[in-house]
Scaffold this active site. Structure first.
Site, short mmCIF file in Angstrom:
data_model
loop_
_atom_site.label_atom_id
_atom_site.label_comp_id
_atom_site.label_asym_id
_atom_site.label_seq_id
_atom_site.Cartn_x
_atom_site.Cartn_y
_atom_site.Cartn_z
N ASN A 165 0.88 -1.18 0.00
CA ASN A 165 0.00 0.00 0.00
C ASN A 165 0.91 1.22 0.00
O ASN A 165 1.50 1.56 1.03
CB ASN A 165 -0.89 -0.02 1.25
CG ASN A 165 -1.72 1.24 1.36
OD1 ASN A 165 -1.78 2.05 0.43
ND2 ASN A 165 -2.36 1.43 2.51
N TRP A 166 1.00 1.86 -1.16
CA TRP A 166 1.95 2.98 -1.28
C TRP A 166 1.41 4.27 -0.68
O TRP A 166 2.13 5.26 -0.62
CB TRP A 166 2.31 3.19 -2.75
CG TRP A 166 3.26 2.16 -3.26
CD1 TRP A 166 3.95 1.22 -2.55
CD2 TRP A 166 3.67 1.99 -4.63
NE1 TRP A 166 4.75 0.47 -3.38
CE2 TRP A 166 4.59 0.92 -4.66
CE3 TRP A 166 3.34 2.62 -5.83
CZ2 TRP A 166 5.19 0.49 -5.84
CZ3 TRP A 166 3.93 2.19 -7.01
CH2 TRP A 166 4.85 1.13 -7.01
N LYS A 167 0.14 4.28 -0.30
CA LYS A 167 -0.45 5.50 0.28
C LYS A 167 -0.17 6.68 -0.66
O LYS A 167 -0.18 6.51 -1.87
CB LYS A 167 0.08 5.71 1.71
CG LYS A 167 -0.11 4.45 2.56
CD LYS A 167 0.17 4.65 4.01
CE LYS A 167 -0.02 3.32 4.75
NZ LYS A 167 0.14 3.44 6.19
N HIS A 176 -9.31 1.51 5.28
CA HIS A 176 -8.01 1.71 5.92
C HIS A 176 -8.18 2.67 7.10
O HIS A 176 -8.96 3.63 7.01
CB HIS A 176 -7.00 2.26 4.91
CG HIS A 176 -5.60 2.18 5.44
ND1 HIS A 176 -5.12 3.09 6.36
CD2 HIS A 176 -4.61 1.28 5.22
CE1 HIS A 176 -3.88 2.75 6.67
NE2 HIS A 176 -3.55 1.66 6.00
N GLU A 193 -6.48 5.03 8.12
CA GLU A 193 -6.22 6.44 7.81
C GLU A 193 -7.46 7.08 7.22
O GLU A 193 -7.76 8.24 7.47
CB GLU A 193 -5.01 6.55 6.86
CG GLU A 193 -3.71 6.30 7.63
CD GLU A 193 -2.59 5.66 6.84
OE1 GLU A 193 -2.64 5.67 5.60
OE2 GLU A 193 -1.65 5.14 7.49
N GLU A 206 -5.03 -4.44 10.89
CA GLU A 206 -3.97 -3.45 11.06
C GLU A 206 -4.21 -2.68 12.36
O GLU A 206 -4.99 -1.72 12.38
CB GLU A 206 -3.98 -2.45 9.89
CG GLU A 206 -3.74 -3.08 8.53
CD GLU A 206 -3.17 -2.08 7.53
OE1 GLU A 206 -2.12 -2.39 6.96
OE2 GLU A 206 -3.75 -1.00 7.36
N GLY A 262 3.09 2.52 10.82
CA GLY A 262 4.07 3.59 10.63
C GLY A 262 4.83 3.95 11.89
O GLY A 262 5.51 4.97 11.95
N SER A 277 3.85 -1.90 10.37
CA SER A 277 5.30 -2.00 10.51
C SER A 277 5.85 -3.37 10.12
O SER A 277 6.78 -3.87 10.75
CB SER A 277 5.74 -1.61 11.93
OG SER A 277 5.40 -0.26 12.19
N GLY A 323 3.06 -0.90 4.27
CA GLY A 323 3.17 0.50 3.90
C GLY A 323 4.62 0.86 3.61
O GLY A 323 5.17 0.55 2.55
N GLY A 324 5.27 1.49 4.59
CA GLY A 324 6.62 2.05 4.39
C GLY A 324 7.62 1.10 3.74
O GLY A 324 8.34 1.50 2.81
P1 13P Z 1 3.36 0.60 7.66
O1 13P Z 1 3.83 -0.71 7.06
O2 13P Z 1 4.10 1.79 7.14
O3 13P Z 1 3.29 0.52 9.15
O4 13P Z 1 1.86 0.81 7.14
C1 13P Z 1 0.94 -0.22 7.31
C2 13P Z 1 -0.28 0.12 6.56
O5 13P Z 1 -1.03 1.01 6.95
C3 13P Z 1 -0.55 -0.61 5.31
O6 13P Z 1 -1.83 -0.38 4.85
#
Ligand code: 13P
Length: 255
Positions: A9-11, A95, A97, A167, A173, A212, A233-234
């Site tokens: 997920n590149w956000k 998600h 967020e 999640e 993050g 993470s 994510g990251g």
């Molecule tokens: P991180 O891997 O950066 O913690 O993000 C997780 C996430 O929200 C994937 O959708």
């Protein structure tokens, strides 16, 4: 047999050029990977070009969100039809967020998942508790509620198409991952909730862990019986790091 599913997920990261450079570096490094599904969710602006670049490969395209309606006066929104049109096979919904920053409710998330399924796109349905909820001993109640309200309109015949992503918000993050045991405990709870709703189909639904996930912790998470993948994510922004994650080899072999 649940095929593991590892999704990036590149956000809100990567221009089209950056996204294409990632794909160019990433595809050759995972060409030999078999028996897992690999998915990338770029931002909307890069979907079309990334979809084209992934054509014929073993990596599938996903969207990060969708609107529940198929067309109309919804400025700034993107429909499931449009996502199908550019080749999306998966769509992330709910998600944390979006739940937190955009105020999405469980019912709205459910409507988005239903629309995706009706249009041939598999939802990656996100759930997870906040730190306050965990510390107050309400993590299971909150996740159970998200599943109950969000999956209420999913027909049982289509349940196997679903992917659920657990999640925990406090792990996203932050570099703080749920321990494999804590994650497994929640995944087993999620599978029980799915079994109450969808009966035997629950044993085919993949449940991803997100928060993470890194090349060095993915192996221990994936070794848990109810953890069927990761939503990353990251650590998915770098092709080498995500390639190590999709292999989820023991840390000493993954260097
Ligand atoms: P991180 O891997 O950066 O913690 O993000 C997780 C996430 O929200 C994937 O959708």
């Amino acid at each position: 047999m649940r095929v593991p599913i590892l999704a990036a997920n590149w956000k809100m990261h990567k221009t089209v050029a950056e996204a294409l450079a990632f794909v160019e570096a990433f595809l050759p490094s995972v060409r030999d990977v078999e028996g897992v599904e690999i998915v990338i969710a770029p931002p909307f602006t890069a979907l079309d070009r990334v979809g084209e670049a992934l054509g014929g490969s073993n990596v599938e395209l996903a969207a990060q969100d969708v609107h529940a309606e198929l067309f109309g006066a919804f400025t700034g929104e993107v429909s499931a039809t449009m996502l199908s049109d550019v080749g999306c096979r998966y769509g992330i919904v709910g998600h944390s967020e979006r739940r937190t920053l955009c105020g999405e409710t469980d019912a709205e998330v459910g409507a988005k998942a239903t629309t995706l399924l009706r249009n041939g796109i598999r939802p990656i349905f996100c759930v997870g508790e906040s730190l306050d909820e965990r510390e107050a001993g309400r993590a299971f109640d909150r996740v159970g509620e998200q599943l109950d309200k969000g999956l209420a309109k999913i027909p049982s015949e289509q349940a196997e198409e679903l992917v659920v992503a657990y999640e925990p918000i406090w792990a996203i993050g932050t570099g703080r991952t749920a321990s494999p045991q804590d994650a497994q405990e929640m995944h087993a709870f999620i599978r029980d909730c799915l079994a109450r709703r969808f009966a035997s189909a629950a044993s085919s639904i993949r449940i991803q862990y997100g928060g993470s996930v890194k090349p060095d912790n993915v192996y221990a998470l994936m070794a848990q019986p109810d953890i069927d993948g990761a939503l990353v994510g990251g650590a998915s922004l770098d092709p080498e790091s995500f390639a190590r994650i999709v292999r989820f080899a023991p840390p000493e072999e993954s260097k």
